[in-house]
Design a protein around this motif. Structure first.
Motif, PDB file in Angstrom:
ATOM      1  N   ASN A 161      -7.301   3.777  -2.028  1.00 52.10           N
ATOM      2  CA  ASN A 161      -7.538   3.439  -0.620  1.00 52.10           C
ATOM      3  C   ASN A 161      -8.944   2.885  -0.409  1.00 52.10           C
ATOM      4  OD1 ASN A 161      -4.964   4.287   0.071  1.00 52.10           O
ATOM      5  ND2 ASN A 161      -5.613   6.348   0.638  1.00 52.10           N
TER       6      ASN A 161
ATOM      7  N   ARG B  54       0.826  -1.212   0.000  1.00 52.73           N
ATOM      8  CA  ARG B  54       0.000   0.000   0.000  1.00 52.73           C
ATOM      9  C   ARG B  54       0.857   1.259   0.000  1.00 52.73           C
ATOM     10  NH1 ARG B  54      -5.542  -0.907   3.397  1.00 52.73           N
ATOM     11  NH2 ARG B  54      -6.009  -2.972   2.597  1.00 52.73           N
ATOM     12  N   THR B  55       1.986   1.199   0.673  1.00 52.36           N
ATOM     13  CA  THR B  55       2.839   2.378   0.735  1.00 52.36           C
ATOM     14  C   THR B  55       3.862   2.415  -0.388  1.00 52.36           C
ATOM     15  OG1 THR B  55       4.338   1.227   2.255  1.00 52.36           O
ATOM     16  CG2 THR B  55       2.593   2.555   3.228  1.00 52.36           C
ATOM     17  N   GLN B  56       4.308   1.247  -0.852  1.00 54.04           N
ATOM     18  CA  GLN B  56       5.381   1.201  -1.840  1.00 54.04           C
ATOM     19  C   GLN B  56       4.869   1.184  -3.276  1.00 54.04           C
ATOM     20  OE1 GLN B  56       8.564   1.426  -1.247  1.00 54.04           O
ATOM     21  NE2 GLN B  56       8.741   1.062   0.939  1.00 54.04           N
TER      22      GLN B  56
END
Length: 299
Positions: free
Chosen positions: A184, A56-58
């Motif tokens: 998201n 989700r962050t990368q």
């Protein structure tokens, strides 16, 4: 609960080479792997992170693809459950046809009727979930396309700004914000869908052993509550891009799991890779465990 660890040939070769070229870094990584042996599934962040959270962050696009693969796997299990009920119903039909005693036939018929109802409910549930998965796939592709386009517009603006042109436009910022919000939202849909498909979904799937001090990512899958399969390793990468290739490699490794994999318990792992240093590596692993519990592992 502790883990036994199953290592792919790629990971074994990588670790052996690293220990030859950079023994100090290899030792640090060995200590991190030893934590998996000692703590198993209880190992948590920041040392071990669910792969879905890391993505989700990368790499949000890869996160959506990973979620889709997960829901497909879970949907397959739902279909197998329906097939099992159909098999049980057919067996009961055969039993009824062969039962001569009236009371036994009555009991068998009641169970048969229960199985018919269970199968019908399961089949309807499977169809409903299939429709949700299909809808998720369509939305996933649209959201990924919008995110890629927004990212490209922002990068163009940044390149122009570097050349003396005006900075990132308000539209580019708004587009990127909206695209990220859409991702998201869809990831939350995926979480809900996975939970609907399986009560144990949150405890399944792949994870990432992350050691910032060594710039390491190691993807592994919990094959069972007590076995972790080490699949793909990366060091010093452009992590956003690395995940795309790593996920494909990890999936391929899992599909062909067999002779190329070697099982270890902690003792055999240490004796093969750290002969004569077993006590020191275990001590380092326990230090990592304490730091991890205190959330103090970092660069």
């Amino acid at each position: 609960m502790t883990y036994r660890v199953r290592m792919s040939a790629e990971v074994r070769e990588w670790l052996s080479t690293l220990l030859t070229q950079d023994p100090e870094k290899g030792r640090v990584i060995g200590e991190a792997v030893a934590v998996l042996f000692e703590c198993g599934a209880e190992t948590g962040p920041p040392l071990v992170i669910p792969l879905q959270s890391a993505l989700r962050t990368q790499n949000p696009g890869s996160a959506l693809d990973y979620c889709y693969r997960r829901v497909l796997q879970l949907l397959q299990q739902v279909r197998r459950d329906v097939a099992d009920l159909a098999t049980a119903r057919k067996r009961r039909e055969l039993q009824i046809s062969r039962t001569g005693h009236e009371q036994d036939a009555l009991v068998a018929r009641r169970r048969y009727e229960e199985l018919v109802r269970e199968e019908e409910r399961a089949a309807l549930q499977s169809q409903r979930l299939q429709a949700k998965v299909d809808m998720f796939r369509v939305r996933k592709e649209a959201v990924k396309a919008n995110y890629t386009a927004a990212q490209a517009r922002r990068e163009i603006d940044e390149a122009l700004a570097a050349g003396g042109e005006p900075g990132v436009s308000e539209r580019a910022v708004d587009d990127m914000t909206a695209a990220q919000a859409a991702i998201n939202e869809l990831l939350q849909v995926a979480d809900d869908l996975q939970q609907e498909l399986s009560d144990d979904a949150a405890n399944e799937g792949s994870s990432e052993l992350r050691l910032e001090s060594a710039d390491l990512r190691l993807l592994f899958a919990a094959e069972s509550p007590d076995i972790a399969v080490l699949l793909v390793v990366g060091m010093g990468q452009d992590w956003g891009a690395w995940y795309d290739e790593a996920l494909s490699l990890a999936q391929a490794e899992l599909e062909r799991e067999g002779d190329d994999f070697t099982d270890y318990d902690l003792a055999t792992f240490l004796s093969e890779y750290f002969p004569g240093e077993e006590t020191e590596v275990r001590a380092g692993a326990f230090r990592l465990i304490e730091l991890n519990r205190a959330q103090e592992i970092g660069p």
